[in-house]
Enzyme design. Structure first.
Site, PDB file in Angstrom:
ATOM      1  N   ASP A  68       0.808  -1.215   0.000  1.00  0.00           N
ATOM      2  CA  ASP A  68       0.000   0.000   0.000  1.00  0.00           C
ATOM      3  C   ASP A  68       0.843   1.268   0.000  1.00  0.00           C
ATOM      4  O   ASP A  68       2.063   1.212   0.152  1.00  0.00           O
ATOM      5  CB  ASP A  68      -0.949  -0.009   1.214  1.00  0.00           C
ATOM      6  N   HIS A 138      -7.020  -4.090  10.314  1.00  0.00           N
ATOM      7  CA  HIS A 138      -6.776  -3.933   8.872  1.00  0.00           C
ATOM      8  C   HIS A 138      -5.481  -4.626   8.455  1.00  0.00           C
ATOM      9  O   HIS A 138      -4.542  -4.734   9.231  1.00  0.00           O
ATOM     10  CB  HIS A 138      -6.818  -2.464   8.426  1.00  0.00           C
TER      11      HIS A 138
HETATM   12  C1  GLP Z   1      -0.290   0.858   8.520  1.00  0.00           C
HETATM   13  C2  GLP Z   1      -0.058  -0.035   7.310  1.00  0.00           C
HETATM   14  C3  GLP Z   1      -0.294  -1.485   7.634  1.00  0.00           C
HETATM   15  C4  GLP Z   1       0.375  -1.840   8.937  1.00  0.00           C
HETATM   16  C5  GLP Z   1      -0.208  -1.010  10.049  1.00  0.00           C
HETATM   17  C6  GLP Z   1       0.298  -1.351  11.414  1.00  0.00           C
HETATM   18  O1  GLP Z   1      -1.579   1.285   8.673  1.00  0.00           O
HETATM   19  N1  GLP Z   1      -0.865   0.306   6.182  1.00  0.00           N
HETATM   20  O2  GLP Z   1       0.166  -2.291   6.569  1.00  0.00           O
HETATM   21  O3  GLP Z   1       0.227  -3.191   9.207  1.00  0.00           O
HETATM   22  O4  GLP Z   1       0.107   0.337   9.755  1.00  0.00           O
HETATM   23  O5  GLP Z   1       1.412  -0.576  11.779  1.00  0.00           O
HETATM   24  P1  GLP Z   1       2.328  -0.904  12.993  1.00  0.00           P
HETATM   25  O6  GLP Z   1       3.083  -2.127  12.645  1.00  0.00           O
HETATM   26  O7  GLP Z   1       3.237   0.292  13.113  1.00  0.00           O
HETATM   27  O8  GLP Z   1       1.454  -1.078  14.169  1.00  0.00           O
END
Ligand code: GLP
Length: 242
Positions: A68, A138
Site C-alpha cells: 500500500d 486492517h
Molecule cells: C499501517 C499499514 C499497515 C500496517 C499497520 C500497522 O496502517 N498500512 O500495513 O500493518 O500500519 O502498523 P504498525 O506495525 O506500526 O502497528
C-alpha cells in the site's frame, strides 16, 4: 489455515520472521516477496539487512511488491511507504530497485494505477506476503466495514487508523486520509502469508484470529480462508489467546 506462534519479545519475533523470509529467498529460483510497512516489520528488515551484510544473503534475484501507499505522498516524503522501504531495506541490500514495486500514491489516475498494480501483482505471483496488522484488524489498508474490496483499490482511512498513524505526521491535518492498497484478493493470491504483530494494542485483533469466526469488522480474520498463514507475535500481542 492460521498457525500462530507466540515468541518471547519483538526481537525474537523479528528474527524468526526474517529467517522464514530468508528461506524463501534461498530456496526459490526467482523469489517474489510481498512486503509491508509499519513498526511491526522494521526489526525483521533490520535482521534481513544484517543477514545480507554478515552472511551474504543475496537479493539480486528478488522482486518485491508492497501492499500500500498513502495517496498524495511521493517517494521523497519521509512518511511515504516507498521512502520507508528504501530506508529500512532496499538501500542496504543488493536488490535491483527496478525490481521493487510500491503503488504510486501520486498517480494522476488512481483508478488506473490500482488496475495496473493489480495486474503487476498477479503477473509476478507472490511467493510470500508479509503483513502487519492495524489495531482495528486492517491488513494493508483494507479497513473494517460492511464490505471489503477484492482487487487493489483506493480507500478512505478509518478514524481509528488516523488515530494510530497520525503520530508520524506533524499534525492530524498533515496525514493523508486516503490510501491505495492491495485488496483481499491481491493479498490472498500469495502462496504463503506471514503476519507479524507486537504489543498489547494488537492483543484483541490477534485473539480473533484464533477463534472460528470470520468478520469484515476484523479484515485479518479472513486469513482463516487462506491455506498457509503464519502469525508471529510477541507475548503482549498474544496475551488474549487461549
Ligand atoms: C499501517 C499499514 C499497515 C500496517 C499497520 C500497522 O496502517 N498500512 O500495513 O500493518 O500500519 O502498523 P504498525 O506495525 O506500526 O502497528
Amino acid at each position: 489455515m492460521i498457525n500462530i506462534k507466540v515468541l518471547k519479545d519483538y526481537e525474537e519475533m523479528s528474527k524468526v520472521g526474517a529467517q522464514v523470509i530468508r528461506e524463501f529467498i534461498e530456496t526459490t529460483e526467482a523469489p517474489v516477496l510481498g512486503l509491508a510497512t509499519g513498526s511491526s516489520p522494521e526489526g525483521l528488515y533490520a535482521e534481513l539487512v544484517r543477514m545480507h551484510k554478515e552472511e551474504n544473503l543475496d537479493f539480486s534475484n528478488v522482486q518485491t511488491v508492497n501492499l500500500d501507499e498513502y495517496v498524495g505522498l511521493g517517494g521523497n516524503h519521509d512518511q511515504s511507504y516507498r521512502y520507508f522501504m528504501n530506508h529500512h531495506l532496499f538501500d542496504h541490500v543488493n536488490i535491483n530497485k527496478e525490481h521493487t514495486h510500491v503503488p504510486n500514491g501520486m498517480a494522476e489516475d488512481l483508478e488506473q494505477e490500482a488496475k495496473d498494480y493489480d495486474n503487476l501483482v498477479q503477473s509476478l505471483g507472490v511467493d510470500v506476503q508479509l503483513l502487519g496488522i492495524g489495531t482495528n484488524g486492517h491488513i494493508g489498508f483494507n479497513e473494517p466495514g460492511e464490505y471489503l474490496s477484492a482487487p487493489t483499490h483506493v480507500i478512505a482511512l478509518k478514524q481509528s487508523t488516523i488515530d494510530s498513524n497520525k503520530k508520524y505526521f506533524e499534525s492530524e491535518e498533515a496525514m493523508p486520509k486516503t490510501a491505495i492498497t492491495m485488496g483481499m484478493q491481491s493479498i490472498f493470491s500469495a502462496k504463503h502469508i506471514v503476519l507479524v504483530a507486537y504489543g498489547e494494542k494488537k492483543a484483541k485483533v490477534i485473539a480473533e484470529l484464533a477463534d472460528n469466526r470470520i468478520t469484515t469488522d476484523n479484515p485479518a480474520t479472513l486469513l482463516k480462508l487462506h491455506p498457509s498463514v503464519l502469525v508471529l507475535c510477541d507475548q503482549e500481542a498474544g496475551k488474549l489467546l487461549k
